[in-house]
Design an enzyme around this catalytic site. Structure first.
Site, short mmCIF file in Angstrom:
data_model
loop_
_atom_site.label_atom_id
_atom_site.label_comp_id
_atom_site.label_asym_id
_atom_site.label_seq_id
_atom_site.Cartn_x
_atom_site.Cartn_y
_atom_site.Cartn_z
CE LYS A 1 49.82 43.83 34.53
NZ LYS A 1 49.94 42.75 33.53
CB THR A 2 51.88 49.01 30.34
OG1 THR A 2 52.48 48.18 31.34
CG2 THR A 2 52.72 50.26 30.15
CB SER B 1 42.44 25.50 44.79
OG SER B 1 43.53 25.51 43.90
CE LYS C 1 42.46 27.99 40.75
NZ LYS C 1 42.09 27.58 42.11
#
Length: 806
Positions: free
Chosen positions: A365-366, A680, A723
């Site tokens: 991300k960075t 979930s 998942k």
């Protein structure tokens, strides 16, 4: 010793050198004596007839002057009183007797012992001339005294009518504030008329100086009010400097600030506010606390880029190359970034594009934000928000507080030095709040393009335009971002890397980076493809690649050690265990054997997807329910729904109808130290419970995720991409998902979709058909007895999509 020498010694006296002082006959002085040679001369004088020869030294800085460094004429004085001072010094009261000069030196150590001759004075030949000169001197000195009435002085002359002209001259010269050299000129003249003429010249000069000083004082007094004492003193200093022509201006600092403000590229309102602070600075003492606060405020505001911009150069082809160079895969993320850049290229003034990169740690991300800054040509500034709990960290502190400073946003602008940088707000989901306020609420104004055109930092206390800033935020957990703040951002989700993506990232980016970081050359070490996969599978278990990079760095350091020790010139890494030790993670973490009451659930965490096994044990008892494994409230509710659903369908699946009375049910999620929550795991808990009650094993190659309702509906969940990645990593063959999550399969990696079979279901009965090794026997008569409570129909209210954590 000859008779002449003895005679000279009898007529000799000690010499005492004076610094910055000339002693005149007939005048009483206080002298502070501390030099060793002077103290010896004083002792010798007291042991004889208390007589000293006092003469001024030419250089006042000289500590131990020689005879040729003294003025030729001095004064013979008598010691009247001695006072002991703290330390070795003494204070002496002396009275001048007559002028004299040295004719011979008897000895120089331990003090000057000299023979002196009195200087004979030649008085006025005419008494009338002497009287006239005396009157002139007295009148001139009285005029000087009147001018100097308000001036601070150490002493003044006490003149009497019976004094002779010579006595008048000596008394006036002793108190007149003239140079030491001029006083010794008066002392050296033996003709009284010559001394009188010289003293009259000096008195006339001092009188003129005093008139100028009084003129300056009157001019300043007319300009200022009586109550403005501090301002008056400053104006007086200014007038004195103007009169004397000095180049040093006490208001130079304020003038420098004014010049900088005039050159500042800012609006007229900003300049007006800063100039007002300069005016306040002029009226304050330099050493006051308020002046220091104003200095710091002006320096801070002058360093802010009010209207300075850098040239933005967006080229999509260059941006695509930079993103591909720095990041492997993530095609949808790159496309979304390129779309945002394309919009800015068409309309550079577009507002409201605030990107939020959401994903687990270590997925880039960075680095994506840094790449965007490189492609746009904007300065890159990172602001860490992790753990920020004080609103003042965003909005700044008021200047009235000690240690006040700007907030982090304005500090970032100061570092950027331009008005349109790229600011990365890192870890925006880690904000917290306490009694000092909520920093997330303060960010609402910063990240709103309609409001940040006039953002007001409390320290700067002036509107500042943040609309040209390209804000990019990062977060691990989107659900932890407050809803109003989340609504202001365009969210881009970054998922976990597959093993294949990690292999490419390691091969194309991480290995070269760590080789360079550890002082190696590419020819000195080689990683085989099998070793890279072995590191990924056996030594890392993460969504990103940070741990993978650390493990590669460990291997590089060990290789560097071997090369330095001379054990090898080139290291080939063919086995990870040779460098990293025993595998941390076994390849078959899950059992591939069908078991009763054990189901492979799937969970989402901020670090990516994980397998969440659910275990159920049925024991003889009295109907107790045990829920273990650090389960949250929502997950406990899912367990209770599973039990209620099994009771409602007990007869249908040939389950003892009173099992909730005669059996104890224990539901457990392994890794009990790790908190778990979310809905979930509902179908996984229900399947494990029915398997345990019917004795039918659950297929070990099947994993499932989905929320269950009391009526058997399978409801959608979040985090399907992460998942499914966990299921793919653990070599699961079939993943049961809610039917409403089928559109989310577009976000699943192609390699994962190719390696897994996804089974969408809408009702729980479909789950049992897929998960159990065989189906339970269905009772012929499925109508419940009248005494058996029937689950009533439930009208489910409209519900918003949840951000699932389990």
């Amino acid at each position: 010793m000859s008779v002449i020498t003895k005679a000279l010694r009898r007529n000799s006296m000690p010499l005492l050198a004076l610094r910055g002082l000339a002693v005149f006959p007939g005048v009483i002085y206080h002298l502070d004596i501390g030099r060793k040679k002077s103290l010896e001369a004083l002792r010798a004088a007291m042991s004889r007839n208390q007589t000293l020869f006092l003469v001024s030294q030419q250089n006042t800085e000289e500590e131990s002057p020689e005879l040729d460094q003294l003025y030729p004429v001095g004064t013979v004085a008598v010691v009247r009183q001695i006072l002991k001072l703290p330390g070795d010094g003494v204070r002496v009261l002396v009275e001048g007797q007559y002028r004299a000069m040295v004719t011979s030196v008897i000895e120089e150590n331990p003090y000057f012992n000299v023979v002196v001759t009195e200087c004979r004075e030649r008085n006025f030949a005419d008494e009338l001339k002497e009287l006239a000169m005396s009157r002139q001197l007295t009148a001139r000195y009285n005029a000087y005294e009147q001018l100097a009435e308000h001036q601070p002085r150490d002493t003044e002359a006490h003149l009497t009518e019976d004094m002779s002209c010579a006595e008048l001259i000596d008394n006036i010269a002793s108190v007149l504030p003239i140079k030491l050299e001029e006083k010794n000129r008066i002392l050296a003249l033996t003709t009284v008329s010559s001394r009188a003429k010289l003293l009259l010249e000096l008195l006339s000069r001092e009188q003129a100086v005093m008139e100028i000083e009084n003129t300056i004082s009157r001019r300043v007094q007319e300009q200022v009010d009586e109550n403005q004492k501090d301002y008056y003193l400053r104006e007086q200093m200014k007038a004195i400097n103007e009169e004397l022509g000095n180049t040093e201006d006490p208001f130079e600092e304020a003038a420098e600030y004014r010049a900088k403000i005039e050159k500042l590229n800012a609006s007229d309102e900003v300049k007006k506010t800063l100039l007002e602070e300069c005016r306040k600075l002029e009226r304050m003492p330099d050493n006051s606390h308020e002046a220091t606060v104003i200095h710091l405020y002006l320096d801070t505001c002058l360093q802010l880029p009010w209207n300075d911009r850098c040239k933005e150069n967006i080229q999509l082809e260059k941006a695509r190359k930079v993103l591909d160079r720095d990041h492997y895969g993530m095609q949808k993320v790159k496309e979304r970034v390129l779309e945002a850049l394309a919009v800015r290229q068409l309309d550079p003034n577009v507002k409201g594009q605030i990107l939020c990169l959401v994903g687990p740690p270590g997925v880039g991300k960075t680095s994506i934000a840094r790449s965007i800054a490189e492609t746009t040509g904007r300065p890159y500034v990172r602001v860490s928000l992790g753990g920020v709990r004080d609103e003042s960290e965003i909005r700044g502190h008021r200047r009235t507080y000690i240690g006040a400073m700007m907030g982090r946003i304005m500090m970032a602008m100061k570092r950027a030095k331009v008005k349109n940088p790229l600011i990365l707000l890192d870890e925006i989901d880690k904000l917290s709040h306490d009694y000092n306020g909520d920093p997330a609420s303060a960010l609402l104004e910063v990240l709103d393009s309609e409001q940040n055109v006039a953002f007001v930092d409390r320290y700067v206390d002036m509107p500042y335009d943040l609309s040209d800033v390209l804000f990019i935020t990062t977060a691990n957990d989107a659900s932890a971002i407050p809803a109003p703040l989340y609504d202001r951002m365009d969210v881009i989700k970054l998922g976990s890397y597959t093993a294949e993506e990690k292999w490419h990232i390691a091969k194309e980016h991480l290995i070269g980076k760590q080789i360079k970081a550890n002082g190696l050359k590419s020819a000195q070490i080689r990683f085989s493809d099998e070793v890279i996969r072995e590191i990924i599978d056996g030594y890392t278990r993460e969504a990103g690649v940070r741990q993978l990079e650390r493990e590669i760095g460990r291997i590089c350091r060990k290789a560097a050690c071997r090369i330095v020790e001379g054990k090898a010139k080139r290291v080939t890494v063919s086995s990870a265990e040779e460098f990293l030790g025993t595998r941390k993670f076994k390849p078959d973490a899950l059992s591939h054997q069908d078991e009763i009451g054990v189901v492979n659930g799937l969970a989402w965490t901020s670090a990516g997807g994980e397998m969440l096994p659910i275990e159920v044990a049925i024991l003889d008892g009295t109907g107790k329910i045990e829920l273990t494994g650090s389960l949250g409230d929502v997950m406990k509710e899912s367990a209770r729904i599973a039990i209620s659903y099994a009771r409602a369908h007990a007869r249908e699946w040939q389950i003892e109808r009173d099992f909730y009375k005669t059996k104890d049910i224990h539901i457990h999620a392994p890794e009990g130290a790790v908190p778990k929550d979310g809905p979930s795991a509902g179908i996984a808990m229900t399947t494990a419970l029915i398997s345990a009650l019917t004795g039918i094993p659950v297929r070990s190659d099947v994993a499932m995720t989905g929320e269950i309702s009391l009526r058997g509906r399978v409801l959608p969940i979040g985090g399907l991409r992460e998942k499914s990645m966990a299921a793919y990593t653990h070599r699961i063959k079939t993943v049961i998902i809610p039917g409403e999550n089928v559109p989310d399969l577009e976000e699943v990696d192609a390699a994962v979709k190719a390696g897994l079979k996804f089974a969408p279901v809408a009702r729980y009965e479909e789950v049992l058909a897929l998960a159990l090794t065989r189906q339970p026997d269905v009772a012929v008569d499925v109508i419940a007895d009248a005494a058996e409570p029937i689950v009533p129909p439930i009208v489910e209210s409209a519900r918003r999509p949840c951000r699932d954590r389990s």
